[in-house]
Structure formats: C-alpha cells, structure tokens
Motif scaffolding. Structure first.
Motif, short mmCIF file in Angstrom:
data_model
loop_
_atom_site.label_atom_id
_atom_site.label_comp_id
_atom_site.label_asym_id
_atom_site.label_seq_id
_atom_site.Cartn_x
_atom_site.Cartn_y
_atom_site.Cartn_z
N ASN A 282 0.84 -1.20 0.00
CA ASN A 282 0.00 0.00 0.00
C ASN A 282 0.87 1.24 0.00
OD1 ASN A 282 -2.67 -1.48 0.62
ND2 ASN A 282 -1.24 -2.21 2.18
N PRO A 283 0.96 1.93 -1.13
CA PRO A 283 1.92 3.05 -1.27
C PRO A 283 1.62 4.23 -0.36
CG PRO A 283 0.48 2.89 -3.19
CD PRO A 283 0.25 1.67 -2.39
N ASN A 284 0.41 4.35 0.15
CA ASN A 284 0.09 5.47 1.04
C ASN A 284 -0.45 4.98 2.37
OD1 ASN A 284 0.08 8.27 1.52
ND2 ASN A 284 -2.10 8.41 1.03
N GLY A 285 -0.04 3.78 2.76
CA GLY A 285 -0.42 3.26 4.07
C GLY A 285 -1.87 2.86 4.18
N GLU A 286 -2.51 2.49 3.07
CA GLU A 286 -3.93 2.13 3.12
C GLU A 286 -4.14 0.86 3.96
OE1 GLU A 286 -3.22 4.50 -0.58
OE2 GLU A 286 -2.24 2.79 0.38
N ALA A 287 -5.29 0.81 4.63
CA ALA A 287 -5.63 -0.34 5.48
C ALA A 287 -6.99 -0.86 5.03
CB ALA A 287 -5.66 0.06 6.95
N GLU A 288 -7.01 -2.01 4.34
CA GLU A 288 -8.24 -2.55 3.79
C GLU A 288 -8.95 -3.45 4.81
OE1 GLU A 288 -4.82 -5.12 2.16
OE2 GLU A 288 -5.17 -3.08 2.85
N VAL A 289 -10.16 -3.83 4.48
CA VAL A 289 -10.94 -4.78 5.28
C VAL A 289 -10.99 -6.09 4.50
CG1 VAL A 289 -13.18 -5.30 6.33
CG2 VAL A 289 -12.33 -2.94 6.30
N VAL A 290 -10.65 -7.21 5.16
CA VAL A 290 -10.67 -8.52 4.51
C VAL A 290 -11.62 -9.44 5.25
CG1 VAL A 290 -8.34 -8.30 3.61
CG2 VAL A 290 -8.69 -9.33 5.86
N THR A 291 -12.10 -10.45 4.53
CA THR A 291 -12.99 -11.46 5.10
C THR A 291 -12.22 -12.76 5.27
OG1 THR A 291 -14.92 -10.46 4.06
CG2 THR A 291 -15.13 -12.75 4.79
N ILE A 292 -12.28 -13.34 6.48
CA ILE A 292 -11.61 -14.60 6.78
C ILE A 292 -12.63 -15.73 6.64
CG2 ILE A 292 -10.30 -15.90 8.49
CD1 ILE A 292 -8.88 -13.39 7.55
N LEU A 293 -12.30 -16.74 5.84
CA LEU A 293 -13.17 -17.91 5.64
C LEU A 293 -12.42 -19.14 6.13
CD1 LEU A 293 -14.38 -17.05 2.03
CD2 LEU A 293 -15.67 -16.75 4.12
N LEU A 294 -12.99 -19.86 7.15
CA LEU A 294 -12.36 -21.05 7.72
C LEU A 294 -12.86 -22.32 7.03
CD1 LEU A 294 -12.40 -20.34 11.56
CD2 LEU A 294 -10.66 -19.74 9.88
N ARG A 295 -12.03 -23.36 7.14
CA ARG A 295 -12.47 -24.67 6.68
C ARG A 295 -13.40 -25.29 7.72
NH1 ARG A 295 -9.55 -26.28 2.34
NH2 ARG A 295 -7.53 -25.24 1.99
N GLN A 296 -14.43 -26.03 7.24
CA GLN A 296 -15.35 -26.71 8.16
C GLN A 296 -14.61 -27.85 8.84
OE1 GLN A 296 -18.75 -25.95 8.81
NE2 GLN A 296 -18.28 -27.30 10.51
N ALA A 297 -14.52 -27.76 10.14
CA ALA A 297 -13.81 -28.80 10.89
C ALA A 297 -14.35 -28.85 12.31
CB ALA A 297 -12.32 -28.55 10.91
N GLY A 298 -14.78 -30.04 12.74
CA GLY A 298 -15.23 -30.21 14.11
C GLY A 298 -16.44 -29.36 14.44
N SER A 299 -16.35 -28.72 15.60
CA SER A 299 -17.50 -27.95 16.12
C SER A 299 -17.28 -26.45 16.01
CB SER A 299 -17.74 -28.33 17.58
OG SER A 299 -16.56 -28.05 18.35
N ILE A 300 -16.53 -26.02 14.97
CA ILE A 300 -16.30 -24.58 14.80
C ILE A 300 -17.62 -23.92 14.45
CG2 ILE A 300 -15.05 -22.82 13.53
CD1 ILE A 300 -12.92 -24.90 12.94
N LYS A 301 -18.01 -22.91 15.22
CA LYS A 301 -19.30 -22.25 14.99
C LYS A 301 -19.17 -21.07 14.03
CE LYS A 301 -21.18 -23.53 19.50
NZ LYS A 301 -21.74 -23.03 20.79
N LYS A 302 -18.10 -20.30 14.18
CA LYS A 302 -17.93 -19.09 13.36
C LYS A 302 -16.92 -19.38 12.26
CE LYS A 302 -17.20 -14.09 13.82
NZ LYS A 302 -16.83 -13.01 14.74
N LEU A 303 -17.41 -19.48 11.04
CA LEU A 303 -16.56 -19.81 9.90
C LEU A 303 -16.20 -18.59 9.05
CD1 LEU A 303 -18.31 -23.08 8.70
CD2 LEU A 303 -16.26 -22.88 10.10
N LYS A 304 -16.79 -17.42 9.36
CA LYS A 304 -16.57 -16.24 8.51
C LYS A 304 -16.65 -14.98 9.36
CE LYS A 304 -18.57 -13.88 4.49
NZ LYS A 304 -19.65 -13.91 3.47
N TRP A 305 -15.68 -14.10 9.23
CA TRP A 305 -15.71 -12.79 9.88
C TRP A 305 -14.74 -11.84 9.17
CZ3 TRP A 305 -13.02 -16.89 11.79
CH2 TRP A 305 -11.65 -16.69 12.11
N ASP A 306 -14.91 -10.57 9.50
CA ASP A 306 -14.10 -9.52 8.85
C ASP A 306 -13.00 -9.02 9.78
OD1 ASP A 306 -15.76 -9.69 6.68
OD2 ASP A 306 -16.99 -7.96 7.24
N ILE A 307 -11.87 -8.64 9.17
CA ILE A 307 -10.76 -8.02 9.91
C ILE A 307 -10.39 -6.73 9.19
CG2 ILE A 307 -8.33 -8.19 10.56
CD1 ILE A 307 -8.67 -11.11 10.99
N ASP A 308 -10.29 -5.64 9.96
CA ASP A 308 -9.86 -4.35 9.41
C ASP A 308 -8.38 -4.15 9.74
OD1 ASP A 308 -9.50 -1.78 8.55
OD2 ASP A 308 -11.27 -0.95 9.56
#
Length: 865
Positions: A605-631
């Motif tokens: 990021n040439p001017n220090g930009e900070a984007e928002v990304v979405t995290i997608l997990l693999r289905q495994a066991g009893s994971i309840k939250k498979l998707k969330w955003d990180i800024d």
C-alpha cells in the motif's frame, strides 16, 4: 640497488622479505627534489601570496613598466633572467594571473574561463600592470632582495604586498607529498574582514568564484583539510520545454559541462532533446527537453548526474619560514592583515626619515645662505680649511637641529650654485620647512595611531578599486538530490514469478514497471521471504514470487499488510510493517520461521492504506464461526520481524478482500507540476496541501465541469483546467456564467454533494459560457458595463457574491446578475475570512532509515495509533 654485503635470497630457500637501505645520491637527491618542488614551485608564500614564478613575473613587469602595454613574449623573455625554467611555464602562469583580472591589465585574447578557450600565443597578446598592482604590490624601499638563480641580478625574496592577495586570487598546486588548494574569495569582503580584524571584531569569509554559480559552504571548515564546498550551476526554466544555464560551478567550463550532460543523456540518466551553447561574454546554455518531461525534475537530475553540481575539497597550505604550514583562511587573513600593518609602519618610518633628512638640509641651507656663511671660505686655500670654516660658521645657528652636522652635510652645502644663492628667498625657504614639519607631524601621528591608519588604508582600497567587484557566487544551503527520484526510467523490469527471476533481460516474461540501472528491487515470495537487490539483467530471488516493485529509499509511507500461516498446520497471524532498513541481497523471513509457513494474504500500500478482509475457515469439528471480517486499520504497524497478532488457530480456507482502505498515515504533501500537468510528492511545482487518506482534489475546467478525485501521481489533467486545489466539502463554489438560452448573466453558489461524480454547473447550450469561478469564502466581483447608444455608460459595479445569493444546489440556475449590457466581469480580491481549522488526531512519526551495506539496520517501528 643491492650493495655488497647485503643478504641475497637463495632461490632454494623460502621467499623472505629483504629491506635495502638507500644510500648516496638516492638518500639526498629525492629529499632535495621534494623540498625544491614544495618551496620553489607549487606552494605560495604566506607573506605575499605568490609562488616563485608569479613573483618573478610581477618583478619583471615592474622592471619593464613605462605605463604602456608590453608584448607578453617580451615579458616572458625578461622573466627568464630570474626564473630557471622555460618560457612555456612562465607564459601559462602569466595567463592564469591575467585571467583573474586583478594584477594585470590585459589586451588581446587572453582566453575565456567560462568556455575553457585558451589564450592566444604570447607574441600576440599584451599586458601591463594594473593600477591596483602598482598601488599595493611594490615598494622597493621595504623590499628584501636576493641574488637570482645565476647570480647576475637581484630579485625580491618577497614582494611587499599590502593586501590579502592570496585569498583574493586563490591558489592550487601539487608538490611532492603535499598539495594546496586555496579557494578565491571576494575582494570587498576580504577588505571588510581585514577592517573587522583590526577593530578586534569577529569575521567570517567564504569563497567567491569568478564563474559565479551557487555554493553551499556549510562544510567549508575555514578552508582547512577535511572541509568541503558544494558548487552548482545556476539553472532556470525558460519555458515548459527549455532550461537555461546562466552561471557555472567553479572548476568547470561550458565545454566540460555540456560534455557531462551529453554523457548522462547517453547513459539514460537524463533525457534531453538538444543543447545550444550561446555563451559569449555571459554564459547561456539552452537545454531543450522532450515534450512531457518535468523541467523541475530535470534540473534535479542535472545536479545529480552531471557536472552541474560538484564538490571541492579546500586545503590551506602555505610556505612560512621555508616550511609548509597548514592553516585556515581566517588565520591567513589575520596574518596578511598584520603583515600589511607592519609594511605600512615600515613605509611610514622610511618616509619619516626622508622628510626629517629633507628638513635637516633645508634648515642647514637656510642658515648657510641667510647668515652668509659661504663668505667665510673666501680666503681658505685648502679643502680642509673650507670644511672647517663652514663648520665654524654654522655652529652658532644649529642648536635647534635634530641631529649633528656631518662632513657630508657640509660637502652638500659647498655644492650649492651661486645662482641659487643669489635668488634665495627666505620666505619660500621657511614655507618649505613649515610644509616639511607638517608632513613629519602627520607621519608621526599615523605611527602613533597605526591601526586607524591601516583601517583608512583598507577603506581607500575598497573605495578606489571595489567598484564592480561585488560578490558573484550566491551562498545557499543545498538539499541532497535523491538520484533514485530524478533518474530517468530508461529500461523495463520483468519477472518470472514461478521460477523466481527478476531482471531487465526477461522480455518474454511478465512486465512489472519501468526502472533505471541505479534502482533497487523489492521482492516478496509465497513462503514469506523478502529480498532487496540491485536492478540487473537477471537475478534469482526465490520461487513463487507474489510481489515485485522498485524499492524507494527512505520510503516511510509504503505499508505492507499480510496474513500468514505459521508452519504447515499452525495458527495464522496478521501483521503490518514497512521496510526502511535492510542489507542488500539478504533473504528475510517475514513469518515465525517454522518450516511450511506460507502467506495467505498480501498487499502493498503506497500510502499506508488499510483494507478490510474477510476470513473464511475450513469446516472442521465444532467450529461455529466460519466467517468474519478483519480491518487492517486496527492492527499496529510494527517491525517486519514481529510475530503479528493471532487471527485464528484453525485452518483458513481463504482470505477475500472486502473493502479497499484509506491511508492511516500522517498527511502527505502533494505538489502540482504545471509544466507536465502531473501531481508529485517530490516538491516540484505548486504545493496543493497536506492530504490524508480521505482527502480529495477539487477540479474545475473552463466548460463548467466540476469533480472531486482522490489524489494520485498517475492522474492526468486537461489543458482547460482552471481550478485545482484541495477540496473542502464545507466551502462553497461561486460562479458567474452567461446563460446562452436566456442571454443573461447569472450568479450561483453551491456545494458538491456527489463525491467523485463529474457534474456540470453551466447550462448545456452552445452559447453558454463560464465567466468567473471562485473557491474563496467571501468572493468579490466587479462588473464593467458596455456603453449603449444614446445612454451614459454605467459605473462599474462591485458585488459581494456571498451576500448576492445564498447557497443552492449545483443544478440551480442562480440569480440574475443584471439586465444591462456587460463588457467584462473581473474577479477581485476576496474579503478577509478566518477559515475554520480542521481538527485531526495527532499521528506519530515514522523514522527515516537508510539502506545499508554489510549490516542489518534497526527494525524498530513506531505505532501510528
């Protein structure tokens, strides 16, 4: 040469070091030669500032001086009576003195220091001593003499120079084991410094060069060893496509300067169309640029890659008491000034003695004639009797004399002619004696107030000879030109991502960007490694390249955002960092260092930009939250070796970009270069302001179209643009336009509500046109009315646009300006208004660091939050 008795190396033995001491002529001759070169050729004397050949030239010119010009060949031949070397060395030394335009009045072609042209042959040019030289260099009565090299004539040991001539002319010489380089200084400033020294005040002197130019003397170090003076040509912009050089850096001429520019152009460091050299009495070098090239950037490139900027290392070395002495220019000036005071004292004392002797004989003459002592010798028959008779006749009248009467005095009295005795006038004789007494009193006063007399002497020199000798070189502090920012990108960079090669010769592979041969390249690979290397034809940096670009030195704004997996099945981490200090060609691991680590997400990021990304997990066991955003804006910027923040301990399926970010850094200054119609962050052109990530540019063109854009150095602008500035959403835009459909002038004021959208605020009619537009808070306009037939012309009308109409929508027609016929509408200076300050959270600085060779720099970073 190995003498008998020395150890020889046996060919069968192992080689050993053998020291052979020189003897005989080898021992003495080299030392004699070195001493001769130092004392008699290369280094000037501190007493008069001359090298021996220069001193002999000046002495010869005085021998030949009759007020008229002499052929230089004649002067050279005369000098050879004193100088043991050939005519060529004498002629060259004389031309150098003449080109300094201080001691020699020249006639003919003496060459040109600006163009580097040499002087004509010595038989064609002429010279005589200048009035200044006759005034300050010569005084035979206080000159010490020595025999010339062949013993036939006498020459001065040192000339009695009563001026800091060495500093005015400068000196350069290379001897055996040492050298000297004393830079020239300004004539007037040297006199003023001498006066300050006599007054007990502090002074500072800096160089002044005959080629003018610009100089940075911050590292001058008083002209001593280790000092440095940076000099630059004076370059200005003639028009959008032409630069003109009007002054040269010291040590260059137009020929060498143009050669250096052409070589830089051939190597691709700069880009020029052609060069014209119009130099005559004044320097004028025209540099024509190709269309679309920034003149400001080219000026910096000329300083970085050509002789338009150079560095001079002074070295103050002089001869004192037949030994080399290393001193600074301030001490040289003090010694020269003190020496001048002593020479002035000697001159006064000699004059005092001469006047007292004149007074003594004038008094004796008056006594001898007035008292008719000459009659006492009428009956004397011997010479001894004559002497005794005169001595006896004088005795009653000589009590007021200042010294005893000698036989020599009496002999002089006998030589007075009868005609002079018969016409002797007592009153005139007394007047002569009174005048001599006044002169004696004046000289005694000068001797008692010697410093005041010396100050008056220097003041006279400044008044008589200072005209036209004002400072030529401008003194200014220079900023270092970053060569990587101004070099022309004359080649292309390619990458083979899969095989891991980058370089300029991979033309069949993926094109990255334009680059130059002095650039560095930064490369990131999928396994989390980073490397910076010099641009080359082909370099292996590591397989599976995910990002490659030209690395900008001291770049504190480019921020790298990444998410990586630690090991083959370990947790994932997120981090942000910049790269400011590295060792070239060393591989850096950006992960935790475990085998099998890999990057899951990366952005530069040439001017220090900070984007928002979405995290997608693999289905495994009893994971309840498979998707969330990180800024990324929530992540602190740390060093590249930091572990980062934990994202999850579970396996990530993929990371998706959800939203582009804005800059999280301090505001960035942006300039607009009108010559090439481009934005830049290098300080070229007009400063538009400091921009944060969310800030926009306001653009208005002559057609009445307005838009806001995010500032980017890649933006292009149309030639009909009339407003370009940092956009303030709260500040209204005021405009007066001609409505082609209604054939009347209207005034409107509006705010921009649709960011990034291009809108027109002038009605779409072929006769509609924009008259004036203003982005001031309280704009003022003046209406000039046209004269209508049968009516008196109306007086000009001043309008406060803020009072004339309130803020409405951009599509509103506005208020009618007038029904009368308008000749012209002018925009006046706005009314004073205190603009409300924007309040922002304080951001912390990121420290500048350099690329270093051989050792790793500090990775510490400062948080921006």
């Amino acid at each position: 040469m190995i003498e008998e008795g020395d150890d020889l190396i046996n060919e069968q033995d192992e080689p050993q070091e053998t020291i052979t001491r020189v003897t005989g002529m080898y021992k003495d001759w080299f030392l004699d030669y070195a001493s001769y070169v130092i004392l008699e050729r290369a280094v000037p004397a501190i007493e008069d500032g001359f090298k021996p050949v220069q001193r002999r030239i000046m002495h010869s010119m005085k021998d030949l001086d009759d007020g008229r010009y002499n052929k230089v060949a004649n002067i050279v031949g005369h000098t050879m009576q004193y100088h043991p070397h050939g005519d060529a060395s004498i002629a060259d030394a004389m031309v150098q003195i003449g080109q300094k335009d201080l001691l020699i009045d020249t006639q003919g072609n003496w060459g040109n220091i600006l163009t580097g042209d040499g002087a004509a042959a010595s038989r064609y040019i002429e010279a005589r001593l200048s009035k200044f030289a006759l005034d300050v260099v010569y005084n035979p009565k206080i000159t010490e003499w020595q025999a010339s090299y062949d013993g036939r004539r006498k020459e001065p040991i040192n000339l009695p120079v009563m001026f800091p001539l060495l500093l005015a002319q400068g000196a350069e010489g290379i001897a055996v084991g040492l050298s000297t380089k004393i830079l020239p200084h300004n004539f007037i400033e040297l006199i003023e410094a001498s006066i300050k020294h006599l007054q007990g005040k502090r002074f500072t002197i800096v160089p002044d060069f005959p080629t003018a130019g610009i100089a940075d003397v911050s590292g001058y170090n008083d002209g001593m060893r280790g000092g440095k003076v940076r000099v630059r040509a004076k370059i200005s912009q003639l028009d959008k496509n032409t630069l003109v050089i009007t002054e040269l850096p010291f040590g260059t001429n137009t020929s060498s300067l143009i050669d250096s520019i052409l070589k830089a152009n051939e190597k691709g460091k700069i880009k020029i169309k052609k060069i014209e050299d119009n130099t005559a009495a004044q320097v004028e070098i025209l540099i024509h640029l190709p269309p679309g090239l920034s003149p400001d950037k080219t000026i910096d490139a000329l300083y970085a890659f050509t002789s338009c900027e150079s560095s001079i290392s002074p070295l103050g070395c002089v001869i004192e008491d037949n030994k080399p002495l290393f001193i600074g220019v301030s001490e040289m000036l003090r010694r020269s000034t003190d020496n001048t005071v002593q020479l002035l004292k000697q001159d006064l004392e000699i004059k005092l003695g001469e006047f007292e002797e004149q007074w003594h004989f004038a008094s004796l003459e008056r006594i001898f004639i007035e008292n008719r002592v000459y009659r006492d010798i009428e009956e004397e028959e011997t010479w001894e009797g004559v002497i005794q008779a005169i001595d006896k006749g004088l005795q009653p009248h000589i009590k007021h004399l200042k010294r005893a009467v000698t036989e020599e005095d009496i002999v002089r009295l006998t030589e007075i002619r009868i005609k002079r005795i018969s016409k002797f006038d007592i009153d005139k004789a007394q007047q002569k004696i009174d005048a001599l007494e006044e002169q004696i009193a004046q000289i005694k006063h000068h001797l008692e107030h010697l410093i005041d007399y010396a100050i008056a002497y220097f003041t006279r020199l400044k008044k008589e000879y200072g005209e036209g000798r004002e400072r030529k070189t401008e003194i200014r502090a220079f900023d270092d030109v970053d060569a990587t920012k101004v070099v022309i990108r004359n080649t292309k960079l390619y990458v083979n991502r899969e095989e891991g090669f980058v370089g300029t010769s991979l033309k069949r592979d993926e094109y990255v960007c334009d680059c130059s041969d002095i650039d560095d390249v930064i490369v990131f690979t999928k396994n989390g490694s980073m490397m910076i290397t010099k641009v080359d034809s082909k370099t292996f940096v590591g397989k599976d390249i995910i990002h490659v670009d030209v690395f900008k030195k001291r770049d504190k704004r480019t921020i790298y955002n990444l998410i990586y997996r630690d090991g083959k099945s370990g947790p994932s981490y997120i981090k942000r960092f910049n790269v400011t200090s590295i060792t070239r060609d060393r591989e850096y691991d950006l992960t935790n260092g475990n085998k099998g680590s890999a990057l899951l997400y990366f952005s530069a990021n040439p001017n220090g930009e900070a984007e928002v990304v979405t995290i997608l997990l693999r289905q495994a066991g009893s994971i309840k939250k498979l998707k969330w955003d990180i800024d990324f804006a929530d992540i602190l910027i740390k060093g590249r070796q930091s572990k980062g923040n934990l994202v999850t301990k579970y396996a990530i399926k993929k990371v998706e970009l959800k939203e582009k970010g804005v800059s999280t850094l301090k505001p960035r200054k942006i300039w607009f270069d009108d010559a090439v119609q481009r934005l830049n962050v290098d300080g070229r052109g007009e400063l538009l302001g400091e921009f944060r990530g969310e800030d926009k540019l306001l653009i208005i063109n002559q057609k009445g179209i307005v838009k806001t854009v995010t500032p980017d150095v890649t933006l292009h602008f149309d030639n009909d643009m009339i407003v370009l500035e940092k956009w303030n959403p709260k500040k209204p835009i005021s405009a007066i336009y001609y409505n082609g459909e209604r054939e009347l002038y209207y005034v409107k004021r509006f705010l921009i509500e649709n960011e990034g959208k291009e809108e027109s605020f002038v009605p779409e009619h072929e006769n509609s046109r924009l008259e004036i537009v203003s982005t001031d808070w309280l704009p003022m306009a003046e209406v000039e009315f046209a004269k209508e037939r049968g009516k008196d012309r109306k007086d000009n009308l001043e309008i406060n646009l803020e009072e004339f109409i309130s803020i409405k929508g951009i599509s509103a027609i506005g208020n009618q300006l007038t029904k009368d016929k308008v000749k012209q509408i002018n925009l006046l200076d706005p009314l004073p208004f205190e603009e409300p300050e924007e309040v922002h959270a304080d951001d912390l600085e990121v420290f500048d660091e350099d690329i270093v060779e051989g050792e790793e720099g500090d990775d510490s970073q400062t948080s921006l939050f």
